[in-house]
Design a protein around this motif. Sequence first.
Motif, PDB file in Angstrom:
ATOM      1  N   ARG A 299       0.821  -1.221  -0.103  1.00  0.00           N
ATOM      2  CA  ARG A 299      -0.180   0.119   0.045  1.00  0.00           C
ATOM      3  C   ARG A 299       1.013   1.257  -0.014  1.00  0.00           C
ATOM      4  NH1 ARG A 299      -3.190  -1.092   5.170  1.00  0.00           N
ATOM      5  NH2 ARG A 299      -1.334  -1.864   5.554  1.00  0.00           N
ATOM      6  N   ARG A 300       2.010   1.045   0.286  1.00  0.00           N
ATOM      7  CA  ARG A 300       2.965   2.323   0.352  1.00  0.00           C
ATOM      8  C   ARG A 300       3.359   2.556  -0.918  1.00  0.00           C
ATOM      9  NH1 ARG A 300       7.490   1.175   4.873  1.00  0.00           N
ATOM     10  NH2 ARG A 300       6.000   1.164   6.711  1.00  0.00           N
ATOM     11  N   VAL A 301       3.242   1.859  -2.206  1.00  0.00           N
ATOM     12  CA  VAL A 301       3.416   2.250  -3.192  1.00  0.00           C
ATOM     13  C   VAL A 301       2.288   2.449  -4.316  1.00  0.00           C
ATOM     14  CG1 VAL A 301       4.977   1.452  -5.222  1.00  0.00           C
ATOM     15  CG2 VAL A 301       5.609   0.956  -3.019  1.00  0.00           C
ATOM     16  N   PRO A 302       1.820   3.636  -4.326  1.00  0.00           N
ATOM     17  CA  PRO A 302       0.564   3.871  -5.148  1.00  0.00           C
ATOM     18  C   PRO A 302       0.813   3.620  -6.630  1.00  0.00           C
ATOM     19  CG  PRO A 302       1.282   5.474  -4.057  1.00  0.00           C
ATOM     20  CD  PRO A 302       2.361   4.695  -3.816  1.00  0.00           C
ATOM     21  N   PRO A 303      -0.230   3.608  -7.549  1.00  0.00           N
ATOM     22  CA  PRO A 303      -0.034   3.444  -8.787  1.00  0.00           C
ATOM     23  C   PRO A 303       0.828   4.770  -9.409  1.00  0.00           C
ATOM     24  CG  PRO A 303      -2.304   3.520  -8.270  1.00  0.00           C
ATOM     25  CD  PRO A 303      -1.661   3.702  -6.971  1.00  0.00           C
ATOM     26  N   MET A 304       1.752   4.583 -10.436  1.00  0.00           N
ATOM     27  CA  MET A 304       2.212   5.620 -10.773  1.00  0.00           C
ATOM     28  C   MET A 304       2.236   6.037 -12.275  1.00  0.00           C
ATOM     29  SD  MET A 304       6.338   4.790  -9.050  1.00  0.00           S
ATOM     30  CE  MET A 304       6.327   3.800  -7.617  1.00  0.00           C
ATOM     31  N   VAL A 305       2.565   7.242 -12.593  1.00  0.00           N
ATOM     32  CA  VAL A 305       2.736   7.526 -13.995  1.00  0.00           C
ATOM     33  C   VAL A 305       4.107   8.144 -14.334  1.00  0.00           C
ATOM     34  CG1 VAL A 305       1.481   9.095 -15.707  1.00  0.00           C
ATOM     35  CG2 VAL A 305       0.184   8.037 -13.937  1.00  0.00           C
ATOM     36  N   VAL A 306       4.700   7.644 -15.248  1.00  0.00           N
ATOM     37  CA  VAL A 306       6.126   8.526 -15.512  1.00  0.00           C
ATOM     38  C   VAL A 306       5.788   9.492 -16.578  1.00  0.00           C
ATOM     39  CG1 VAL A 306       8.272   7.735 -16.265  1.00  0.00           C
ATOM     40  CG2 VAL A 306       7.312   6.300 -14.899  1.00  0.00           C
ATOM     41  N   VAL A 307       6.282  10.641 -16.545  1.00  0.00           N
ATOM     42  CA  VAL A 307       6.169  11.624 -17.415  1.00  0.00           C
ATOM     43  C   VAL A 307       7.366  12.329 -17.831  1.00  0.00           C
ATOM     44  CG1 VAL A 307       4.857  13.999 -17.701  1.00  0.00           C
ATOM     45  CG2 VAL A 307       3.848  12.013 -16.572  1.00  0.00           C
TER      46      VAL A 307
ATOM     47  N   ALA B 288      -5.785   9.706 -12.710  1.00  0.00           N
ATOM     48  CA  ALA B 288      -7.123   9.306 -12.150  1.00  0.00           C
ATOM     49  C   ALA B 288      -7.622   7.867 -12.507  1.00  0.00           C
ATOM     50  CB  ALA B 288      -8.030  10.200 -12.542  1.00  0.00           C
ATOM     51  N   ALA B 289      -7.230   7.474 -13.801  1.00  0.00           N
ATOM     52  CA  ALA B 289      -7.699   6.281 -14.227  1.00  0.00           C
ATOM     53  C   ALA B 289      -6.664   5.265 -13.513  1.00  0.00           C
ATOM     54  CB  ALA B 289      -7.533   6.219 -15.778  1.00  0.00           C
ATOM     55  N   ALA B 290      -5.600   5.624 -13.385  1.00  0.00           N
ATOM     56  CA  ALA B 290      -4.822   4.533 -12.664  1.00  0.00           C
ATOM     57  C   ALA B 290      -4.983   4.301 -11.178  1.00  0.00           C
ATOM     58  CB  ALA B 290      -3.161   5.049 -12.573  1.00  0.00           C
ATOM     59  N   VAL B 291      -5.641   5.343 -10.768  1.00  0.00           N
ATOM     60  CA  VAL B 291      -6.089   5.198  -9.277  1.00  0.00           C
ATOM     61  C   VAL B 291      -7.451   4.396  -9.328  1.00  0.00           C
ATOM     62  CG1 VAL B 291      -7.064   6.690  -7.208  1.00  0.00           C
ATOM     63  CG2 VAL B 291      -4.875   7.209  -8.421  1.00  0.00           C
ATOM     64  N   SER B 292      -8.512   4.719 -10.176  1.00  0.00           N
ATOM     65  CA  SER B 292      -9.618   4.565 -10.608  1.00  0.00           C
ATOM     66  C   SER B 292      -9.440   3.031 -10.547  1.00  0.00           C
ATOM     67  CB  SER B 292     -10.262   4.650 -11.743  1.00  0.00           C
ATOM     68  OG  SER B 292     -11.525   4.685 -11.749  1.00  0.00           O
ATOM     69  N   MET B 293      -8.235   2.431 -11.112  1.00  0.00           N
ATOM     70  CA  MET B 293      -8.195   1.041 -11.344  1.00  0.00           C
ATOM     71  C   MET B 293      -7.684   0.273 -10.082  1.00  0.00           C
ATOM     72  SD  MET B 293      -5.680  -0.972 -13.889  1.00  0.00           S
ATOM     73  CE  MET B 293      -4.480  -0.920 -12.577  1.00  0.00           C
ATOM     74  N   ALA B 294      -6.887   1.061  -9.527  1.00  0.00           N
ATOM     75  CA  ALA B 294      -6.253   0.618  -8.251  1.00  0.00           C
ATOM     76  C   ALA B 294      -6.930   0.519  -6.976  1.00  0.00           C
ATOM     77  CB  ALA B 294      -4.955   1.133  -8.269  1.00  0.00           C
ATOM     78  N   SER B 295      -7.921   1.337  -7.090  1.00  0.00           N
ATOM     79  CA  SER B 295      -8.486   1.693  -5.801  1.00  0.00           C
ATOM     80  C   SER B 295      -9.763   1.434  -5.780  1.00  0.00           C
ATOM     81  CB  SER B 295      -7.987   2.954  -5.092  1.00  0.00           C
ATOM     82  OG  SER B 295      -6.709   3.090  -5.173  1.00  0.00           O
ATOM     83  N   PHE B 296     -10.340   2.129  -6.649  1.00  0.00           N
ATOM     84  CA  PHE B 296     -12.162   2.289  -6.587  1.00  0.00           C
ATOM     85  C   PHE B 296     -12.770   0.866  -7.155  1.00  0.00           C
ATOM     86  CE2 PHE B 296     -10.759   6.999  -7.790  1.00  0.00           C
ATOM     87  CZ  PHE B 296     -10.854   7.172  -6.425  1.00  0.00           C
TER      88      PHE B 296
END
Length: 498
Positions: free
Chosen positions: A129-137, A204-212
Amino acid sequence: MHVELQTNRSVLTTSGYREFKLVVVGPRKVGKSALVVRFLTKRFINEYVENTDMTCKGVADVDGETLRVNIQDTSEKGMRLNMIEHYFRWADAVMLVYSITDLKGFEQLRDTAMKIIEKNGEGEDKDLRRVPPMVVVGNKGDLEFVRKVTQQQGYELAGKLRSDFFETSAREGWSKMINRVPNSSGTCTPTSDTDTIHLFAGAAAAVSMASFGYPSSPVSSRCSTPPPTQVRLPRRSFSGPGKDTDDFNVPSSTTLQRWASCNQAKSKSHSRSNSFAMAASNKNVNIPLLNISAAPRSACSSPAISEEEGDDSKRSELLFLPGVKKTPRHGSIIGKLSPRLGRKINKSNNNDRSQKAYPRDNNNNKNKQLSHIASGLSAAILTSAGLSETICVPNAGIFSSSCSSSANTSSSGSVESLTSYGQGSEMKLQEQNFGGSEPFLHLCRDGLSHRSRVRARSPSHLIANGLKRIRSFKNDQGRNSTNHKQSGNTLTVPVMRL
Ligand SMILES: Nc1nc2c(ncn2[C@@H]2O[C@H](COP(=O)(O)OP(=O)(O)OP(=O)(O)O)[C@@H](O)[C@H]2O)c(=O)[nH]1
């Protein structure tokens, strides 16, 4: 620096909106703030002001669902391992930003990210849980001619982190999701070319997938794709550095890709643009959200102050709030931000406006100081993305503005458009951008202008800082400092660190 620590991930707010927290991490000067500002205001800030950590809130209206985004824009310190871990515990998603022109910064980011993954993301005893979804930019994509970090390098980092990879330009306002073509020789190709703001929709989508995993996710309802619950598991386990990343071709976030392509299709057809709205940073402020259209820039007209707003400003004489239409008493809005100042303004509006902006108040010297300091200034504009309030000054025609007020037309704010409301001497101000998610101060005197960002944590802090800056401007003017650079009708004075 004040960082609020919360252990729980994205939640439904009391207003019923889903909220997620995003932390933007990266080396110095890679454009983290510029990306955040681009998201919030659809503008680009050119001048570099070193960041201290800053939190701001935006509202992303993605396909009919309003998501509240709480963004932590970090400074270089945010790259320290202990700080990153701190942020990771707070955030629902992480945006790792580097500049394609800065190889050293990229390597620093890569090493730090890999250390974090090694430490937290692997093994049964590790707390995933300490590693939330990431996006590399990879930012500054417009500087292709001085590129130092190849797309392949960025893509490989994203692969190791099992995250999605974008290249973007905060300056030009585009972003490309980079993928490898299946079964090809391994070259990277951009799969979508969208607006910069879609980076944030991507997060948001990454979170959506990971969390919601909401069955009624906007993605599922709008994009005729399977609901996120059918996609991949929320928290991914990380392979760790050096491990084979052969499955690069498998999108690390299928939902994200669908979202991106969905957005792309929409932006191509221009049939419906995403709308992004900004919320006042202060929850108690009852300022209506202003939509920032994500329509292409060409479709946006230049900002203008409507007659309606102009009338408002005339009515209040001392205060101009373009972001809030038909407000009967501006003082009451200020009151919500700063009750003390609000009371004074209301009082002074009821008294003789032309003589005094503020009644005498022995307990608070600020206002007296302000009218003293500001006399002689032709105009001052204190703008703020979230904090839409500020200062009233007699004689000086000080205008309070919200970046969002002009951001809804997605173009630069025009200082000239404000001159007609200035009192006193005639001003010929050049048109220039003023924007940013941070409060922003623009002072003008005798046709000279000075602008700088103002750090502020709260409305009252904004006002206090604005005062300091106005004072320094006055002093600088008086001293005729040699540090001033004057070009045309713009005077640039050294920015005072607050
Ligand atoms: N050409 C180009 N310049 C950019 C872009 N994004 C940011 N910049 C410039 O890069 C400089 C640094 O931008 P910031 O947004 O302040 O960078 P930061 O990463 O927040 O910097 P720190 O506050 O030091 O952490 C500024 O001068 C920006 O104008 C971009 O996409 N293209």
